[in-house]
Write an enzyme that holds these catalytic residues in place. Structure first.
Site, mmCIF file in Angstrom:
data_model
loop_
_atom_site.group_PDB
_atom_site.id
_atom_site.type_symbol
_atom_site.label_atom_id
_atom_site.label_comp_id
_atom_site.label_asym_id
_atom_site.label_seq_id
_atom_site.Cartn_x
_atom_site.Cartn_y
_atom_site.Cartn_z
ATOM 1 N N GLY A 12 -0.210 4.935 -9.643
ATOM 2 C CA GLY A 12 -1.007 4.160 -10.506
ATOM 3 C C GLY A 12 -1.274 2.791 -10.193
ATOM 4 O O GLY A 12 -1.471 1.463 -10.915
ATOM 5 N N ASN A 14 -3.056 0.336 -8.463
ATOM 6 C CA ASN A 14 -4.286 0.165 -8.317
ATOM 7 C C ASN A 14 -5.112 -0.330 -9.853
ATOM 8 O O ASN A 14 -5.709 -0.526 -9.966
ATOM 9 C CB ASN A 14 -5.140 0.933 -7.158
ATOM 10 C CG ASN A 14 -5.067 0.021 -6.305
ATOM 11 O OD1 ASN A 14 -5.587 -1.254 -5.530
ATOM 12 N ND2 ASN A 14 -3.919 0.494 -5.127
ATOM 13 N N ILE A 90 -14.062 15.187 -4.143
ATOM 14 C CA ILE A 90 -14.708 15.566 -5.586
ATOM 15 C C ILE A 90 -16.231 16.114 -4.762
ATOM 16 O O ILE A 90 -16.215 15.846 -3.943
ATOM 17 C CB ILE A 90 -15.226 13.973 -5.730
ATOM 18 C CG1 ILE A 90 -13.662 13.639 -6.765
ATOM 19 C CG2 ILE A 90 -16.143 13.559 -6.544
ATOM 20 C CD1 ILE A 90 -13.869 12.346 -6.932
ATOM 21 N N ASN A 104 -14.310 4.102 -3.833
ATOM 22 C CA ASN A 104 -13.178 4.438 -3.546
ATOM 23 C C ASN A 104 -12.194 3.426 -2.327
ATOM 24 O O ASN A 104 -12.417 2.688 -2.153
ATOM 25 C CB ASN A 104 -12.826 6.087 -3.148
ATOM 26 C CG ASN A 104 -11.135 6.218 -1.967
ATOM 27 O OD1 ASN A 104 -10.677 5.975 -3.039
ATOM 28 N ND2 ASN A 104 -11.465 6.608 -0.817
ATOM 29 N N HIS A 106 -9.869 2.761 0.966
ATOM 30 C CA HIS A 106 -8.494 4.253 1.610
ATOM 31 C C HIS A 106 -7.834 2.565 2.178
ATOM 32 O O HIS A 106 -8.035 1.524 2.444
ATOM 33 C CB HIS A 106 -9.375 3.727 2.637
ATOM 34 C CG HIS A 106 -8.772 4.747 3.110
ATOM 35 N ND1 HIS A 106 -7.924 6.278 3.268
ATOM 36 C CD2 HIS A 106 -8.531 5.047 4.693
ATOM 37 C CE1 HIS A 106 -8.002 6.451 4.284
ATOM 38 N NE2 HIS A 106 -7.780 5.709 4.862
HETATM 39 C C1 GRF Z 1 -3.723 2.905 -2.891
HETATM 40 O O1 GRF Z 1 -2.772 2.841 -1.139
HETATM 41 C C2 GRF Z 1 -4.889 3.307 -1.579
HETATM 42 O O2 GRF Z 1 -5.694 2.567 -0.822
HETATM 43 C C3 GRF Z 1 -4.818 4.895 -1.304
HETATM 44 O O3 GRF Z 1 -3.569 5.145 -2.252
HETATM 45 C C4 GRF Z 1 -2.772 4.343 -3.150
HETATM 46 C C5 GRF Z 1 -2.707 4.913 -4.313
HETATM 47 O O4 GRF Z 1 -1.326 3.814 -4.979
HETATM 48 N N1 GRF Z 1 -6.082 5.485 -1.737
HETATM 49 P P1 GRF Z 1 -1.374 3.476 -6.131
HETATM 50 O O5 GRF Z 1 -1.269 4.733 -7.298
HETATM 51 O O6 GRF Z 1 -2.996 2.485 -6.894
HETATM 52 O O7 GRF Z 1 -0.231 2.439 -6.465
#
Ligand code: GRF
Length: 191
Positions: A12, A14, A90, A104, A106
């Site tokens: 989490g 991000n 999804i 999203n 990535h």
């Molecule tokens: C991130 O590296 C994102 O790019 C990928 O999953 C990871 C999530 O990291 N889709 P966090 O849970 O936000 O720390």
């Protein structure tokens, strides 16, 4: 103002970066949606005072879970959904009513290395340029229209941990920025 929901399954970071960026604006983070009761994202939501919903896919049809999710989204009149490490596919059921409203992040330069373990796979490659992609979600795995890509050049001596840190730094900088820009655009249309 516009309303955001964030979907996450794990750490989490991000989610937190986006939430902290949105909290002082006129936009709202309506809720965190999580499919894993042990996710650190839930602890972060509690600390930030953001409501969360837990969904359980185990033994359930994906469509039924998405029906529940659709109810949360309409109850909160959500305008934009940011997937942030959401480890579930999804389907059309959610994508069709929210087309171009689900984005999203990535951790690789798509179309290279879609799917899981993208950092490890791009690290193990001979690519000198590594980076991140922010894109709209369609029914494929990491195939939707690209909104933004950011990259850096490695010299090849970095450890995997160092590369991970650089990728996450880019994510935490640019994902919140893109989310706010999209919310601003949605907000202008609504107001
Ligand atoms: C991130 O590296 C994102 O790019 C990928 O999953 C990871 C999530 O990291 N889709 P966090 O849970 O936000 O720390």
């Amino acid at each position: 103002m516009a309303r955001l929901a964030i979907f996450a399954s794990g750490n989490g970071s991000n989610f937190q970066a986006i939430a902290e960026r949105i909290l002082p604006t006129r936009h709202t983070v309506e809720f965190l949606l999580c499919n894993n009761k042990n996710a650190r994202a839930i602890e972060r939501a509690k600390k930030l005072g953001i409501p969360y919903y837990l969904v359980n896919y185990r033994g359930e049809k994906r469509e039924n879970v998405e029906e529940v999710i659709l109810n949360y989204l309409s109850k909160h009149r959500v305008d934009l959904i940011a997937l942030a490490g959401y480890m579930k596919i999804i389907t059309e059921k959610l994508i069709e009513p929210y087309w171009k409203k689900i984005i999203n992040i990535h951790p690789a330069l798509l179309p290279k290395y879609p799917g899981t373990n993208a950092i490890e796979r791009s690290y193990a490659s001979k690519d000198r340029e590594l980076g991140i992609t922010i894109h709209y979600v369609d029914t494929g795995v990491d195939t939707g229209p690209i909104i933004l890509q950011k990259s850096f050049i490695r010299d090849g001596n970095e450890s995997l941990e160092e590369i991970e840190k650089r990728i996450h730094r880019l994510e935490h900088l640019y994902y919140p920025q893109v989310v706010v820009e999209l919310l601003d655009r949605i907000g202008e249309k609504i107001e």
